[in-house]
Design a protein around this motif. Structure first.
Motif, mmCIF file in Angstrom:
data_model
loop_
_atom_site.group_PDB
_atom_site.id
_atom_site.type_symbol
_atom_site.label_atom_id
_atom_site.label_comp_id
_atom_site.label_asym_id
_atom_site.label_seq_id
_atom_site.Cartn_x
_atom_site.Cartn_y
_atom_site.Cartn_z
ATOM 1 N N LEU A 31 51.502 41.340 28.538
ATOM 2 C CA LEU A 31 50.108 41.643 28.900
ATOM 3 C C LEU A 31 49.804 40.966 30.229
ATOM 4 O O LEU A 31 49.241 39.872 30.294
ATOM 5 C CB LEU A 31 49.161 41.161 27.790
ATOM 6 N N THR A 32 50.185 41.629 31.315
ATOM 7 C CA THR A 32 50.161 40.962 32.618
ATOM 8 C C THR A 32 48.809 41.046 33.322
ATOM 9 O O THR A 32 48.677 40.592 34.451
ATOM 10 C CB THR A 32 51.247 41.547 33.540
ATOM 11 N N GLY A 33 47.807 41.605 32.662
ATOM 12 C CA GLY A 33 46.475 41.614 33.273
ATOM 13 C C GLY A 33 45.898 40.216 33.420
ATOM 14 O O GLY A 33 45.061 39.973 34.286
ATOM 15 N N GLU A 74 43.215 43.437 28.506
ATOM 16 C CA GLU A 74 43.721 44.688 27.912
ATOM 17 C C GLU A 74 43.008 45.015 26.609
ATOM 18 O O GLU A 74 42.992 46.170 26.167
ATOM 19 C CB GLU A 74 45.231 44.588 27.667
ATOM 20 N N ASP A 79 39.808 51.619 26.921
ATOM 21 C CA ASP A 79 39.999 52.506 28.072
ATOM 22 C C ASP A 79 39.219 52.077 29.306
ATOM 23 O O ASP A 79 38.819 52.914 30.112
ATOM 24 C CB ASP A 79 39.582 53.929 27.671
ATOM 25 N N SER A 101 40.437 40.168 36.488
ATOM 26 C CA SER A 101 40.547 40.122 35.024
ATOM 27 C C SER A 101 39.877 38.865 34.503
ATOM 28 O O SER A 101 39.116 38.906 33.525
ATOM 29 C CB SER A 101 42.020 40.109 34.596
ATOM 30 N N GLY B 208 42.012 50.192 38.294
ATOM 31 C CA GLY B 208 43.164 49.404 37.849
ATOM 32 C C GLY B 208 42.979 47.911 38.029
ATOM 33 O O GLY B 208 43.702 47.110 37.433
ATOM 34 N N ASP B 211 40.810 46.817 34.645
ATOM 35 C CA ASP B 211 41.324 46.928 33.278
ATOM 36 C C ASP B 211 42.679 46.245 33.097
ATOM 37 O O ASP B 211 43.316 46.398 32.052
ATOM 38 C CB ASP B 211 41.394 48.403 32.844
ATOM 39 N N THR B 213 45.492 46.788 34.655
ATOM 40 C CA THR B 213 46.713 47.584 34.829
ATOM 41 C C THR B 213 47.314 47.499 36.228
ATOM 42 O O THR B 213 48.469 47.881 36.413
ATOM 43 C CB THR B 213 46.463 49.068 34.489
ATOM 44 N N GLU B 214 46.571 47.052 37.218
ATOM 45 C CA GLU B 214 47.155 46.917 38.557
ATOM 46 C C GLU B 214 48.322 45.940 38.476
ATOM 47 O O GLU B 214 48.215 44.880 37.868
ATOM 48 C CB GLU B 214 46.109 46.402 39.549
ATOM 49 N N THR B 215 49.436 46.326 39.079
ATOM 50 C CA THR B 215 50.645 45.510 38.976
ATOM 51 C C THR B 215 50.957 44.854 40.311
ATOM 52 O O THR B 215 51.263 45.532 41.295
ATOM 53 C CB THR B 215 51.835 46.389 38.528
ATOM 54 N N ASP B 219 53.615 40.370 38.442
ATOM 55 C CA ASP B 219 53.532 41.040 37.145
ATOM 56 C C ASP B 219 54.760 41.886 36.820
ATOM 57 O O ASP B 219 54.872 42.405 35.707
ATOM 58 C CB ASP B 219 52.303 41.969 37.109
#
Lengths: 150, 731
Positions: A31-33, A74, A79, A101, B208, B211, B213-215, B219
């Motif tokens: 879970l890299t957020g 996450e 969504d 985040s 992104g 939420d 999801t941006e990498t 990461d």
């Protein structure tokens, strides 16, 4: 072997108990957020909710979490539709985005405790989290926008 | 699809996959290819557009994204002239050092810096879009047997109004049809017809970034990946004498200990195991490096002496007329020396790179966030001794750049490569915050001596600005220094004071000895030269008995747009209404061709010496705003960055070692200290200028001038720490 509940899902970690929760979340569970910024509870990039309270996962030993419910970015919404996330998009808050985040999770902790915070409270609580791009004015507006919807 | 290998895509397409591929050059479209063939006009190709039969319009993003927003803005420029439906546009990152796509502002090096992406690529991308649109119109004309003059476009379609015919771009790309490119560049839109440029189109990367999801590079996770943590030589130039790795190797999860040119890496199964293993290293370093003598205090003493010694050698940065003679002939002469300390980027993502080197060392795949495909690819090729075609690079979005990721040689990339080669597995090397700060490359310390004359009418008579600081370019990019020496824009930008008309003017670079690792930092030279210049202008205005607006307006007799900004910021800040207990200060700076006028309002706790910036008003002329919302965000952020730098940020060095460790002793501005910010943008030009750094340079002088307004005292050493404030107050 440590049992964890992350975003409502039971997980098991092989990491030694003194490993910071951050590294387990990111590198073991993927879970890299949740981000690494300082490792010293100074920047808040690692902020997650533990039992609804915004916490620095970089200084939280995984062995200390116990049965507490951990929520990461996450798990905030399925969504990206949490009022804070929608407000973050509406105010076009992120620039590099690396801290966001953590900012959103800090704000989630704030709104959970204080649904209608005033500007001074927002400033004060959000001061736990650093943003080098300088998005703070938009963060204030986004938290206020979300607080009208929560 | 990653645009990693567009050539492959092109070959596949020529085999019959369909669609149209546009190769775009500096002069517009260079070639068009479809399944049947290709037509070319020989130019240097700069950008690619590909239109799929399904209608997706793939636009290459040739820069890299660090938060500045050009990953949206650059494709948007091309999409505007192509008349693309923005929803059809797919943005694809350029992942290799392909100079055909290079930044025209940097001699076609793939280099994202200097707030240059939008203005550097603006012409090429517009012409590219217009030429591609012209080809699509020709194909529609052929299809319908109609003169092209009867056709027009609407988003992603060519239409013929009299017959009601309509063909989507994807359909036109798929069918047979002419590929000819006109001999002349296709005409560009009237800016009044822009749909995308200047609109509120949101940034593509924002969802992104909300939420999770941006990498970012940090990461990236690759199967079988190990983690490296590097114990680095404490002082530049020191090397390994001996090490005992037994304890580290015995630590759980540790796989290997790898010697690096200036450090020792512990490679382990998890990041935490690597950190714990590193803590168990016992290493002896040499203690002979010349850098052992470095200290920030000593550096500034030496630099100040050099700046003030008018006979010391200097490189001319800009000269007009005869400054020395004009100053000598003036009724009054003023001079002052300003100092500024080393500053750290504090980008939120510490250096992190993933490298996967083939077992025989012949190939490498690398995931990195840097400001330059060119120098990252070069670093990889040099470290491994392999050719560029053996490198697969992934340019990841960066968790902040601010100049830190620009160097010709990138040690953070090198370390991951060497660890991967040594272990035969992919390795993610992550710097700790302490690594990032203690081994940082910094904005250089600088001492600046300014001299000017005033005539009896209170006008300026001669200006001399001597900047004593090292050459940043000579260190962070020695190849570039060979081309430009002794002109160092990174060290000197801003000192040209080009928005003012000063007949007898001299800006000089006293190139001093380097006493730290140095690299560009947001605003580059202007981050400190504009502090000195605009604080000094304020001192001159006071000595001349003039209002700071009037004094500056007189220097801008030939710059009506600049005077407009002064008028606006005066009105915005309600300058003439003073609030008790606060001070107001004005500065006029900007960055490159972008002008910015700023007013700071401050309060002061005289006991502690803490300055609080309450409000900041800025009037900015950045020409045409491609993405106005993002431009505003950039200027806001640049102002926050400037306040942080002006009040707090200071790296100190003793015996060659950085004294700070983490955010607890290198504090950047937090939410509770952010001023209210109000930004106005001037309009009325059709070209964009720099945005990303434009907010920063004006800030420090505006605060220093506000402090004088409040206290009658001058702050001439940035940052304005509580100790320095108390000293200025004579407490």
């Amino acid at each position: 072997m440590t049992k964890l509940t992350i975003n409502g899902i039971e997980r098991v970690s092989d990491a030694p108990e003194d490993t910071p929760l951050l590294w387990v979340i990111r590198e073991e569970l993927g879970l890299t957020g949740t981000k690494f910024g300082c490792g010293a509870a100074q920047c808040g990039a690692c902020t997650v909710l533990i039992e609804g309270i915004a916490s620095f996962s970089c200084i939280t030993p995984v062995g200390s979490v116990g049965d507490s419910e951990v929520t990461t970015i996450e798990g905030l919404s399925p969504d990206g539709s949490h009022p804070l996330q929608r407000a973050w998009v509406a105010e076009q808050v992120p620039q590099c985005g690396y801290c966001q985040s953590g900012q959103i999770m800090r704000a989630a902790g704030l709104l959970a405790a204080t649904p209608q915070p005033d500007r001074e409270t927002i400033r004060s609580v959000m001061s736990a989290n650093l943003c080098r791009c300088g998005t703070y004015p938009r963060i204030f507006r986004a938290v206020e926008r979300a607080s009208r919807e929560v | 699809m990653a645009l990693n290998d567009m050539t492959l895509t092109r070959r596949e397409m020529l085999k019959g996959a369909g669609g149209l591929l546009f190769v775009v050059g500096a002069g517009g479209l260079a070639s068009v290819a479809d399944a049947g063939g290709e037509t070319a006009r020989a130019t240097d190709a700069l950008a690619w557009v590909r239109i799929d039969p399904e209608g997706a319009i793939r636009i290459l993003f040739p820069a890299t994204e660090m938060g500045q927003g050009s990953s949206t803005a650059l494709p948007l420029i091309l999409a505007e002239e192509l008349d693309a439906d923005w929803d059809d546009v797919v943005i694809e990152q350029l992942n290799r050092d392909d100079r055909r796509f290079g930044n025209p502002a940097f001699g076609n090096v793939l280099y994202t810096a200097g707030s240059s992406a939008v203005y550097g690529y603006f012409d090429a991308l517009r012409q590219a879009g217009a030429d591609a649109r012209a080809v699509l119109m020709q194909r529609a004309a052929a299809l319908w047997q109609l003169p092209v003059s009867e056709l027009r476009t609407e988003p992603s379609a060519v239409v013929h109004d009299p017959s009601g015919r309509r063909a989507a771009y994807g359909t036109l790309a798929n069918g047979a049809g002419p590929l000819a490119i006109g001999d002349r560049p296709a005409p560009l839109k009237d800016p009044a017809d822009y749909r995308l440029i200047g609109s509120a189109t949101p940034r593509r990367d924002v969802p992104g970034k909300t939420d999770g999801t941006e990498t970012f590079a940090i990461d990236v996770r690759v199967p079988g990946m190990l983690y490296a943590s590097v114990l680095r030589a404490p002082v530049e130039g020191e090397t390994l004498v001996s090490m005992d790795t037994a304890e580290a190797r015995a630590a759980a999860g540790v796989v290997e200990v790898v010697s690096l040119p200036d450090g020792v890496a512990v490679v382990a199964e998890t990041p935490w195991a690597a950190r714990r293993g590193r803590d168990r290293l016992s290493v002896t370093w040499t203690e002979t490096a010349a850098a052992r003598d470095w200290s920030d205090a000593a550096a500034l003493e030496v630099y100040a002496a050099a700046a003030e010694d008018l006979t010391s050698e200097s490189a001319v940065w800009r000269v007009e007329g005869d400054a020395a003679a004009a100053i000598a002939a003036a009724d009054r002469t003023m001079s002052a020396t300003y100092r500024s300390d080393y500053a750290y980027h504090a980008q939120m993502e510490p250096m992190a790179v993933v490298a996967d080197v083939a077992e025989d060392g012949s190939r490498a795949e690398v995931w990195a966030g840097t400001q330059t495909q060119s120098w990252t690819q070069r670093t990889i090729a040099e470290v491994l001794g392999i050719g560029a075609d053996a490198v697969t690079l992934h340019m990841m979005p960066m968790g902040g750049g601010f100049g830190r990721r620009t160097a010709l040689t990138q040690e953070y990339v090198r370390d991951a490569l060497l660890c991967s080669r040594a272990t035969g597995r992919p390795v993610k090397a992550i710097w700790t915050r302490e690594d990032d700060l203690k081994h940082g490359w910094f904005r250089p310390a600088a001492a600046q001596h300014l001299r000017a004359g005033l005539n009896a009418q209170g006008g300026l008579s001669g200006w001399q600005h001597r900047v004593a600081t090292p050459s940043v370019i000579a260190y962070f990019n020695p190849l570039r220094w060979q081309q430009v020496a002794p002109q160092d824009i990174i060290s000197m930008r801003g000192a040209e004071s080009k928005f003012y008309a000063i007949p007898d003017f001299a800006a000089e670079h006293v190139i001093t000895e380097r006493m730290a690792r140095v690299i560009p930092w947001r605003g580059i030279g202007a981050a400190y030269t504009s502090f000195a210049a605009e604080a000094f202008v304020d001192e001159l205005a006071e000595a001349a008995g003039r209002d700071p607006f009037a004094f500056r307006a007189r220097l801008m007799s030939e710059n009506p747009r600049g005077r407009h900004l002064l008028e606006r910021v005066r009105a915005m800040s309600d300058w003439d209404r003073r609030h008790p207990g606060t001070g107001r200060g004005l500065a006029f700076a900007g960055y490159g061709d972008t002008m910015a006028a700023g007013v700071a309002e401050i309060s002061l706790d005289r006991d502690s010496g803490v300055i609080r910036v309450l409000s900041f008003w800025a009037a900015v002329d950045a020409g045409l705003l491609v993405s106005p919302g993002n431009a505003r965000a950039q200027v806001e952020g640049g102002i926050v960055f400037g306040v942080s730098s002006a009040l707090r940020e200071r790296v100190t060095i003793e015996r060659g070692q950085v004294q700070q460790e983490n955010f607890y002793d290198y504090e950047i501005l937090r939410a509770d200290a952010v001023p209210d910010i109000d930004v106005y943008f001037a309009t009325g030009t059709h070209r964009p200028t720099q945005v990303g750094e434009a907010g920063t340079p004006m800030v420090a002088a505006a605060i220093a001038n506000a402090f004088h307004d409040l206290t009658g005292r001058r702050l001439r050493h940035m940052p304005f720490t509580p100790e320095r404030v108390r000293e200025a107050l004579g407490a």
